[in-house]
Design a protein around this motif. Structure first.
Motif, PDB file in Angstrom:
ATOM      1  N   SER A 142       0.994  -1.180   0.221  1.00 32.99           N
ATOM      2  CA  SER A 142      -0.118   0.001   0.131  1.00 32.99           C
ATOM      3  C   SER A 142       1.066   1.346   0.026  1.00 32.99           C
ATOM      4  CB  SER A 142      -0.926  -0.120   1.170  1.00 32.99           C
ATOM      5  OG  SER A 142      -1.680   0.954   1.283  1.00 32.99           O
ATOM      6  N   ASP A 144       1.872  -9.785  -0.341  1.00 29.46           N
ATOM      7  CA  ASP A 144       0.801  -9.117  -0.204  1.00 29.46           C
ATOM      8  C   ASP A 144      -0.098  -9.649  -1.263  1.00 29.46           C
ATOM      9  OD1 ASP A 144      -1.145  -6.968  -0.251  1.00 29.46           O
ATOM     10  OD2 ASP A 144       0.405  -5.747   0.620  1.00 29.46           O
ATOM     11  N   ILE A 172       1.985  -7.616   9.082  1.00 31.04           N
ATOM     12  CA  ILE A 172       1.432  -6.439   9.210  1.00 31.04           C
ATOM     13  C   ILE A 172       0.068  -6.353   8.525  1.00 31.04           C
ATOM     14  CG2 ILE A 172       1.637  -3.888   8.420  1.00 31.04           C
ATOM     15  CD1 ILE A 172       4.526  -4.125   8.918  1.00 31.04           C
ATOM     16  N   TYR A 206     -12.714  -5.661  14.237  1.00 32.40           N
ATOM     17  CA  TYR A 206     -11.244  -5.448  14.213  1.00 32.40           C
ATOM     18  C   TYR A 206     -10.428  -5.331  15.616  1.00 32.40           C
ATOM     19  CZ  TYR A 206      -7.300  -2.298  13.139  1.00 32.40           C
ATOM     20  OH  TYR A 206      -6.124  -1.647  12.754  1.00 32.40           O
ATOM     21  N   VAL A 242      -2.515   6.181  12.495  1.00 36.44           N
ATOM     22  CA  VAL A 242      -1.200   6.533  11.468  1.00 36.44           C
ATOM     23  C   VAL A 242      -1.629   7.276  10.485  1.00 36.44           C
ATOM     24  CG1 VAL A 242       0.718   5.540  10.827  1.00 36.44           C
ATOM     25  CG2 VAL A 242      -0.383   4.366  12.834  1.00 36.44           C
TER      26      VAL A 242
HETATM   27  N1  LIG Z   1      -3.388   3.053   9.914  1.00 35.87           N
HETATM   28  C1  LIG Z   1      -3.604   3.131  11.204  1.00 35.87           C
HETATM   29  O1  LIG Z   1      -3.938   3.981  11.598  1.00 35.87           O
HETATM   30  C2  LIG Z   1      -3.311   1.817  11.933  1.00 35.87           C
HETATM   31  C3  LIG Z   1      -3.404   1.837  13.319  1.00 35.87           C
HETATM   32  C4  LIG Z   1      -2.966   0.746  14.020  1.00 35.87           C
HETATM   33  C5  LIG Z   1      -2.928  -0.654  13.195  1.00 35.87           C
HETATM   34  N2  LIG Z   1      -3.022  -0.514  12.044  1.00 35.87           N
HETATM   35  C6  LIG Z   1      -2.751  -1.977  11.393  1.00 35.87           C
HETATM   36  O2  LIG Z   1      -1.523  -1.633  10.569  1.00 35.87           O
HETATM   37  C7  LIG Z   1      -1.623  -2.685   9.494  1.00 35.87           C
HETATM   38  C8  LIG Z   1      -1.357  -1.801   8.056  1.00 35.87           C
HETATM   39  O3  LIG Z   1      -2.254  -0.731   8.245  1.00 35.87           O
HETATM   40  P1  LIG Z   1      -2.271   0.352   7.020  1.00 35.87           P
HETATM   41  O4  LIG Z   1      -3.071   1.358   7.551  1.00 35.87           O
HETATM   42  O5  LIG Z   1      -0.896   0.458   6.502  1.00 35.87           O
HETATM   43  O6  LIG Z   1      -3.280  -0.283   6.033  1.00 35.87           O
HETATM   44  P2  LIG Z   1      -3.191  -0.744   4.498  1.00 35.87           P
HETATM   45  O7  LIG Z   1      -4.908  -0.787   3.983  1.00 35.87           O
HETATM   46  O8  LIG Z   1      -2.572   0.451   3.952  1.00 35.87           O
HETATM   47  O9  LIG Z   1      -2.154  -1.895   4.166  1.00 35.87           O
HETATM   48  C9  LIG Z   1      -2.663  -3.058   4.546  1.00 35.87           C
HETATM   49  C10 LIG Z   1      -1.975  -3.985   3.545  1.00 35.87           C
HETATM   50  O10 LIG Z   1      -2.508  -5.360   4.159  1.00 35.87           O
HETATM   51  C11 LIG Z   1      -2.803  -6.234   2.444  1.00 35.87           C
HETATM   52  N3  LIG Z   1      -3.770  -7.314   3.044  1.00 35.87           N
HETATM   53  C12 LIG Z   1      -5.112  -6.905   3.062  1.00 35.87           C
HETATM   54  N4  LIG Z   1      -5.484  -8.155   3.271  1.00 35.87           N
HETATM   55  C13 LIG Z   1      -4.461  -9.205   2.824  1.00 35.87           C
HETATM   56  C14 LIG Z   1      -4.595 -10.377   2.891  1.00 35.87           C
HETATM   57  N5  LIG Z   1      -5.735 -11.304   3.073  1.00 35.87           N
HETATM   58  N6  LIG Z   1      -3.404 -11.285   2.779  1.00 35.87           N
HETATM   59  C15 LIG Z   1      -2.121 -10.349   2.399  1.00 35.87           C
HETATM   60  N7  LIG Z   1      -2.330  -8.978   2.513  1.00 35.87           N
HETATM   61  C16 LIG Z   1      -3.411  -8.350   2.602  1.00 35.87           C
HETATM   62  C17 LIG Z   1      -3.194  -4.874   1.654  1.00 35.87           C
HETATM   63  O11 LIG Z   1      -3.278  -5.243   0.203  1.00 35.87           O
HETATM   64  C18 LIG Z   1      -2.394  -3.692   2.047  1.00 35.87           C
HETATM   65  O12 LIG Z   1      -0.982  -3.579   1.479  1.00 35.87           O
HETATM   66  C19 LIG Z   1      -2.965  -3.369   9.441  1.00 35.87           C
HETATM   67  O13 LIG Z   1      -2.695  -4.445  10.174  1.00 35.87           O
HETATM   68  C20 LIG Z   1      -3.652  -2.234  10.315  1.00 35.87           C
HETATM   69  O14 LIG Z   1      -4.702  -3.044  10.958  1.00 35.87           O
HETATM   70  C21 LIG Z   1      -2.994   0.543  11.361  1.00 35.87           C
END
Ligand SMILES: NC(=O)c1ccc[n+]([C@@H]2O[C@H](COP(=O)([O-])OP(=O)(O)OC[C@H]3O[C@@H](n4cnc5c(N)ncnc54)[C@H](O)[C@@H]3O)[C@@H](O)[C@H]2O)c1
Length: 263
Positions: A21, A44, A103, A170, A203
């Protein structure tokens, strides 16, 4: 500590799931591992995109890199991805796997009574089962080597519930990751392999796209530090937890949320 006990990142590969992403945390973590000298494997959903991201990061940082597809929620897909990574190691194109960053994750931005069983299962599968399956695939090699670092992505939603985008499934899935991490840490405590987790708050990723100035102001007001985290701030914690120096952190969770967990 004698030199012989120091593991150089240059000799190891870091596997990162969910790292394609564009403004995502996974990509920032992959970049940081490469900057630290690790070879990187990007796993991914889309194979071409994973391969393209790996190549770009590898070229930028001068490290070996490989990318392929995985659906972390699917056992056969994880086995296939593991096999592809193993083949790269066997062929000498990347070093053995020393770190795993789980992740990949999806959210569930709907109220509880509108949560279908399908959505519940999907969110639990990608976040919690995905962490289980990918860890199960890569842990044996680390145990054999007597060294490894696993870092799992949870969320402050696991501790406080809800949050700005995460609702019931979630929060439940991210809480499962905390229990998973602690229980496995006890089981492998003195193996040389550590497993820890992180609980970011909000984030600055694409999740923020669509937010209004008003919603952003409300969010910032709820964070004692008054702003969301940058992806590189999260990546720095993955970097430390994956380092040799972090050997004494086992089953630990790091709150990286601008003091939101104190609220
Ligand atoms: N952004 C935030 O505020 C935040 C806060 C706390 C935790 N998180 C966690 O951090 C991680 C990344 O978040 P982000 O904001 O970068 O999200 P994002 O949606 O930008 O990235 C998630 C990634 O996971 C991949 N993905 C989704 N389903 C998948 C699957 N079944 N198999 C393989 N890959 C898969 C997607 O293609 C993407 O590249 C997530 O686990 C999210 O829950 C995010």
């Amino acid at each position: 500590m004698s030199d012989s006990t120091v593991v150089s990142n240059r000799d190891k590969t870091a596997v990162i799931t969910g790292a394609t992403s564009e403004r995502g945390i996974g990509m920032a973590v992959a970049e940081r591992y490469a900057q630290d000298g690790w070879a990187v494997v990007i796993l991914d959903l889309d194979a071409a995109r994973a391969s393209q991201v790996a190549e770009a990061i590898g070229q930028k940082h001068g490290v070996a890199a490989f990318g392929t597809s995985v659906d972390v929620a699917n056992e056969a897909s994880v086995a296939e991805a593991y096999g592809a990574v193993h083949a790269e190691v066997e062929a000498g194109r990347i070093p053995t796997v020393g770190a795993l960053a789980n992740i990949a994750g999806i959210t569930s931005p709907v109220p509880f009574l509108e949560t279908s069983l399908d959505l519940w299962n999907k969110v639990m599968s990608v976040n919690a089962t995905g962490t289980y399956l990918v860890t199960k695939a890569f842990l044996p090699g680390m145990l054999d080597a007597g060294w490894g670092r696993i870092v799992n992505m949870s969320s402050v939603s696991a501790q406080r519930g809800g949050g700005v985008f995460g609702k019931v499934p979630y929060s439940a899935a991210k809480a499962a990751i905390l229990g998973f991490t602690k229980a496995l840490a006890r089981e492998i405590a003195d193996s040389g392999v550590t497993i820890n987790s992180v609980t970011p708050g909000a984030v600055d990723t694409n999740i923020r796209v669509g937010a209004t100035p008003e919603s952003e102001a409300r969010l910032a007001a709820d964070i004692p530090l008054g702003r969301v985290a940058t992806t590189s701030e999260i990546a720095a914690v993955f970097s430390f937890l994956s380092s040799e120096e972090a050997a004494y952190l086992q089953g630990t969770n790091i709150d990286i949320n601008g003091a939101s967990h104190l609220h």
